[in-house]
Design a protein around this motif. Structure first.
Motif, PDB file in Angstrom:
ATOM      1  N   SER A   1     111.878  41.829  98.310  1.00 22.22           N
ATOM      2  CA  SER A   1     110.421  41.654  98.304  1.00 22.22           C
ATOM      3  C   SER A   1     109.690  42.971  98.117  1.00 22.22           C
ATOM      4  O   SER A   1     108.541  43.001  97.673  1.00 22.22           O
ATOM      5  CB  SER A   1     109.967  40.997  99.614  1.00 22.22           C
ATOM      6  OG  SER A   1     110.192  41.871 100.709  1.00 22.22           O
ATOM      7  N   GLY A   2     110.339  44.093  98.471  1.00 22.70           N
ATOM      8  CA  GLY A   2     109.688  45.396  98.353  1.00 22.70           C
ATOM      9  C   GLY A   2     108.543  45.584  99.331  1.00 22.70           C
ATOM     10  O   GLY A   2     107.690  46.446  99.146  1.00 22.70           O
ATOM     11  N   MET A   3     108.524  44.778 100.396  1.00 19.08           N
ATOM     12  CA  MET A   3     107.429  44.848 101.357  1.00 19.08           C
ATOM     13  C   MET A   3     107.499  46.139 102.169  1.00 19.08           C
ATOM     14  O   MET A   3     108.555  46.521 102.664  1.00 19.08           O
ATOM     15  CB  MET A   3     107.471  43.647 102.303  1.00 19.08           C
ATOM     16  CG  MET A   3     107.194  42.322 101.615  1.00 19.08           C
ATOM     17  SD  MET A   3     105.514  42.249 100.938  1.00 19.08           S
ATOM     18  CE  MET A   3     105.468  40.559 100.352  1.00 19.08           C
TER      19      MET A   3
ATOM     20  N   SER B   1      97.202  41.200 102.992  1.00 18.01           N
ATOM     21  CA  SER B   1      97.839  42.133 102.074  1.00 18.01           C
ATOM     22  C   SER B   1      97.879  41.581 100.651  1.00 18.01           C
ATOM     23  O   SER B   1      97.670  42.324  99.691  1.00 18.01           O
ATOM     24  CB  SER B   1      99.258  42.431 102.553  1.00 18.01           C
ATOM     25  OG  SER B   1      99.967  43.172 101.587  1.00 18.01           O
ATOM     26  N   LEU B   2      98.147  40.277 100.518  1.00 17.42           N
ATOM     27  CA  LEU B   2      98.275  39.663  99.204  1.00 17.42           C
ATOM     28  C   LEU B   2      96.942  39.174  98.646  1.00 17.42           C
ATOM     29  O   LEU B   2      96.873  38.710  97.502  1.00 17.42           O
ATOM     30  CB  LEU B   2      99.256  38.486  99.262  1.00 17.42           C
ATOM     31  CG  LEU B   2     100.686  38.808  99.710  1.00 17.42           C
ATOM     32  CD1 LEU B   2     101.528  37.547  99.743  1.00 17.42           C
ATOM     33  CD2 LEU B   2     101.317  39.849  98.804  1.00 17.42           C
ATOM     34  N   GLY B   3      95.883  39.250  99.454  1.00  9.10           N
ATOM     35  CA  GLY B   3      94.581  38.794  98.990  1.00  9.10           C
ATOM     36  C   GLY B   3      94.493  37.277  98.881  1.00  9.10           C
ATOM     37  O   GLY B   3      93.761  36.744  98.040  1.00  9.10           O
ATOM     38  N   ILE B   4      95.216  36.560  99.748  1.00  7.55           N
ATOM     39  CA  ILE B   4      95.213  35.095  99.732  1.00  7.55           C
ATOM     40  C   ILE B   4      94.288  34.590 100.841  1.00  7.55           C
ATOM     41  O   ILE B   4      94.499  34.920 102.017  1.00  7.55           O
ATOM     42  CB  ILE B   4      96.634  34.539  99.951  1.00  7.55           C
ATOM     43  CG1 ILE B   4      97.559  34.984  98.816  1.00  7.55           C
ATOM     44  CG2 ILE B   4      96.614  33.016 100.049  1.00  7.55           C
ATOM     45  CD1 ILE B   4      99.013  34.603  99.040  1.00  7.55           C
ATOM     46  N   PRO B   5      93.268  33.793 100.527  1.00  9.51           N
ATOM     47  CA  PRO B   5      92.391  33.244 101.567  1.00  9.51           C
ATOM     48  C   PRO B   5      93.207  32.479 102.601  1.00  9.51           C
ATOM     49  O   PRO B   5      94.083  31.676 102.241  1.00  9.51           O
ATOM     50  CB  PRO B   5      91.456  32.311 100.793  1.00  9.51           C
ATOM     51  CG  PRO B   5      91.468  32.834  99.391  1.00  9.51           C
ATOM     52  CD  PRO B   5      92.861  33.364  99.175  1.00  9.51           C
TER      53      PRO B   5
ATOM     54  N   PHE C   1      89.293  56.775 103.287  1.00  7.93           N
ATOM     55  CA  PHE C   1      90.749  56.673 103.244  1.00  7.93           C
ATOM     56  C   PHE C   1      91.143  55.202 103.156  1.00  7.93           C
ATOM     57  O   PHE C   1      90.423  54.333 103.640  1.00  7.93           O
ATOM     58  CB  PHE C   1      91.375  57.296 104.496  1.00  7.93           C
ATOM     59  CG  PHE C   1      91.087  58.764 104.642  1.00  7.93           C
ATOM     60  CD1 PHE C   1      91.948  59.714 104.098  1.00  7.93           C
ATOM     61  CD2 PHE C   1      89.958  59.202 105.316  1.00  7.93           C
ATOM     62  CE1 PHE C   1      91.671  61.066 104.223  1.00  7.93           C
ATOM     63  CE2 PHE C   1      89.684  60.553 105.444  1.00  7.93           C
ATOM     64  CZ  PHE C   1      90.553  61.484 104.903  1.00  7.93           C
ATOM     65  N   GLY C   2      92.277  54.931 102.530  1.00 12.25           N
ATOM     66  CA  GLY C   2      92.743  53.553 102.423  1.00 12.25           C
ATOM     67  C   GLY C   2      94.194  53.434 102.825  1.00 12.25           C
ATOM     68  O   GLY C   2      94.995  54.340 102.618  1.00 12.25           O
ATOM     69  N   ASN C   3      94.533  52.287 103.418  1.00  8.36           N
ATOM     70  CA  ASN C   3      95.912  52.004 103.816  1.00  8.36           C
ATOM     71  C   ASN C   3      96.427  50.896 102.899  1.00  8.36           C
ATOM     72  O   ASN C   3      95.909  49.793 102.911  1.00  8.36           O
ATOM     73  CB  ASN C   3      95.948  51.539 105.274  1.00  8.36           C
ATOM     74  CG  ASN C   3      97.371  51.302 105.767  1.00  8.36           C
ATOM     75  OD1 ASN C   3      98.330  51.669 105.096  1.00  8.36           O
ATOM     76  ND2 ASN C   3      97.498  50.672 106.904  1.00  8.36           N
ATOM     77  N   ILE C   4      97.413  51.181 102.068  1.00 10.89           N
ATOM     78  CA  ILE C   4      97.898  50.203 101.092  1.00 10.89           C
ATOM     79  C   ILE C   4      99.334  49.812 101.393  1.00 10.89           C
ATOM     80  O   ILE C   4     100.079  50.568 102.028  1.00 10.89           O
ATOM     81  CB  ILE C   4      97.794  50.718  99.642  1.00 10.89           C
ATOM     82  CG1 ILE C   4      98.727  51.926  99.443  1.00 10.89           C
ATOM     83  CG2 ILE C   4      96.370  51.061  99.281  1.00 10.89           C
ATOM     84  CD1 ILE C   4      98.913  52.323  98.003  1.00 10.89           C
ATOM     85  N   GLU C   5      99.724  48.596 100.961  1.00  9.44           N
ATOM     86  CA  GLU C   5     101.072  48.105 101.181  1.00  9.44           C
ATOM     87  C   GLU C   5     101.991  48.500 100.024  1.00  9.44           C
ATOM     88  O   GLU C   5     103.127  48.905 100.223  1.00  9.44           O
ATOM     89  CB  GLU C   5     101.051  46.572 101.297  1.00  9.44           C
ATOM     90  CG  GLU C   5     100.228  46.066 102.475  1.00  9.44           C
ATOM     91  CD  GLU C   5     100.852  46.370 103.824  1.00  9.44           C
ATOM     92  OE1 GLU C   5     102.042  46.690 103.852  1.00  9.44           O
ATOM     93  OE2 GLU C   5     100.127  46.299 104.830  1.00  9.44           O
ATOM     94  N   ARG C   6     101.499  48.321  98.789  1.00  6.91           N
ATOM     95  CA  ARG C   6     102.322  48.567  97.600  1.00  6.91           C
ATOM     96  C   ARG C   6     101.476  49.289  96.558  1.00  6.91           C
ATOM     97  O   ARG C   6     100.241  49.174  96.585  1.00  6.91           O
ATOM     98  CB  ARG C   6     102.835  47.242  97.012  1.00  6.91           C
ATOM     99  CG  ARG C   6     103.597  46.381  97.997  1.00  6.91           C
ATOM    100  CD  ARG C   6     103.986  45.046  97.375  1.00  6.91           C
ATOM    101  NE  ARG C   6     102.845  44.371  96.794  1.00  6.91           N
ATOM    102  CZ  ARG C   6     101.931  43.698  97.476  1.00  6.91           C
ATOM    103  NH1 ARG C   6     102.018  43.630  98.788  1.00  6.91           N
ATOM    104  NH2 ARG C   6     100.928  43.103  96.875  1.00  6.91           N
ATOM    105  N   PRO C   7     102.089  49.988  95.617  1.00  7.25           N
ATOM    106  CA  PRO C   7     101.317  50.721  94.595  1.00  7.25           C
ATOM    107  C   PRO C   7     100.317  49.847  93.857  1.00  7.25           C
ATOM    108  O   PRO C   7      99.208  50.284  93.561  1.00  7.25           O
ATOM    109  CB  PRO C   7     102.406  51.255  93.665  1.00  7.25           C
ATOM    110  CG  PRO C   7     103.605  51.398  94.527  1.00  7.25           C
ATOM    111  CD  PRO C   7     103.538  50.258  95.498  1.00  7.25           C
ATOM    112  N   GLU C   8     100.694  48.564  93.568  1.00  5.72           N
ATOM    113  CA  GLU C   8      99.769  47.724  92.787  1.00  5.72           C
ATOM    114  C   GLU C   8      98.517  47.347  93.573  1.00  5.72           C
ATOM    115  O   GLU C   8      97.547  46.858  93.012  1.00  5.72           O
ATOM    116  CB  GLU C   8     100.490  46.454  92.301  1.00  5.72           C
ATOM    117  CG  GLU C   8     101.129  45.618  93.378  1.00  5.72           C
ATOM    118  CD  GLU C   8     102.605  45.940  93.557  1.00  5.72           C
ATOM    119  OE1 GLU C   8     103.366  45.021  93.896  1.00  5.72           O
ATOM    120  OE2 GLU C   8     102.983  47.104  93.370  1.00  5.72           O
TER     121      GLU C   8
END
Length: 281
Positions: free
Chosen positions: A63-65, A196-200, A272-279
């Protein structure tokens, strides 16, 4: 049309068909075992733990999570390897003379009850993490397979009592438009993954799964924590308008993202931002 109120944990609006997930319930035998069977049951338990650990490692890798989601898997892997938990379950098998699956449930349920009794949402969610681990070990002991959510053929809203980290990590992000979950709160793993995935997503809906049938229309309002089951035409059209407004609002934020973070009197503000994955950038 039925309207259910819950906890909004991931913003946005989803309009799609319902995809209910059945809760897996494993029947465990409380039959007494012979002394000659004890070592075999202990070995069966350790084999299930090993298989569960391998599965988590495989999901984590494929999953690369990372970030918060990766930490969920890391925590589950650590609990699976906890020697005190192993000793407690082995002791239960040897002293109670019961099968491995029965003893796994007994030990984990004791810890779940202790955490659930604490007056803190965070610890209540950690009790659900223990349930996830118990579920995974029991599934390995029974030989059952987890439902695959990576091969959906149409856009859906997932409706479930709860989702395991393995299920959420394997979601087909192009097909899952929303999540409506009976249990959970703002710190649940479902909430973390959905954001994280932007799913409602709306959680804490209590008995939603009891009134949803496969394929029925459903609206998830992740902004206000509301779910509509079998919405009428007027409600669907109204929410399509709300969705257009929300999407337009998100785009307006995107248009301003390259402007300097500066007040009118020239004071620079560092963001500043906290991100899970590069995309996610």
């Amino acid at each position: 049309m039925e309207v259910k109120d819950g906890i909004a944990v991931s913003p946005g609006i989803a309009i799609a068909r319902a995809f209910p997930l059945e809760s897996e319930s494993f029947l465990v035998s409380a039959r007494p075992i012979e002394a000659s069977e004890v070592d075999g049951e202990v070995a069966r338990f350790f084999a299930a733990v090993e298989a569960a650990s391998d599965e988590i490692a495989r999901i984590r890798l494929s999953s690369g999570m990372t970030g918060e989601i990766g930490q969920i898997f890391d925590a589950h892997a650590m609990i699976l390897k906890d020697r005190k938990v192993h000793e407690e379950i082995v002791r239960e098998i040897r002293e109670a003379r019961r099968p491995a699956d029965y003893c796994v449930r007994e030990v984990f349920e004791r810890h779940v009850r202790k955490l659930s009794a604490l007056p803190d949402e965070y610890f209540a969610e950690r009790a659900r993490d223990l349930k996830d681990i118990e579920h995974r070990i029991l599934r390995m002991l029974s030989g059952a397979r987890e439902e695959d959510l990576a091969c959906l053929t149409e856009e859906v809203v997932i409706v479930a009592r709860d989702l395991t980290p393995g299920q959420t990590s394997a979601l087909d992000r192009t097909k899952v438009r929303g999540m409506a979950i009976d249990v959970g709160g703002r710190t649940s793993h479902t909430a973390i993954v959905a954001r994280s995935l932007g799913i409602p997503a709306v959680v804490g809906l209590k008995d939603l799964t009891a009134c949803v049938r496969a394929g029925c229309g459903i609206i998830v309002d992740g902004n206000h924590g509301r779910v509509y089951v079998d919405p009428d035409v007027e409600t669907v059209e109204r929410y399509r308008g709300h969705r257009r407004e929300y999407d337009s609002f998100v785009l307006s934020l995107a248009r301003g993202r390259d402007l300097p973070a500066e007040t009118l009197d020239g004071h620079r503000v560092l963001l500043f931002g906290n991100i899970e994955r590069p995309e996610d950038v």
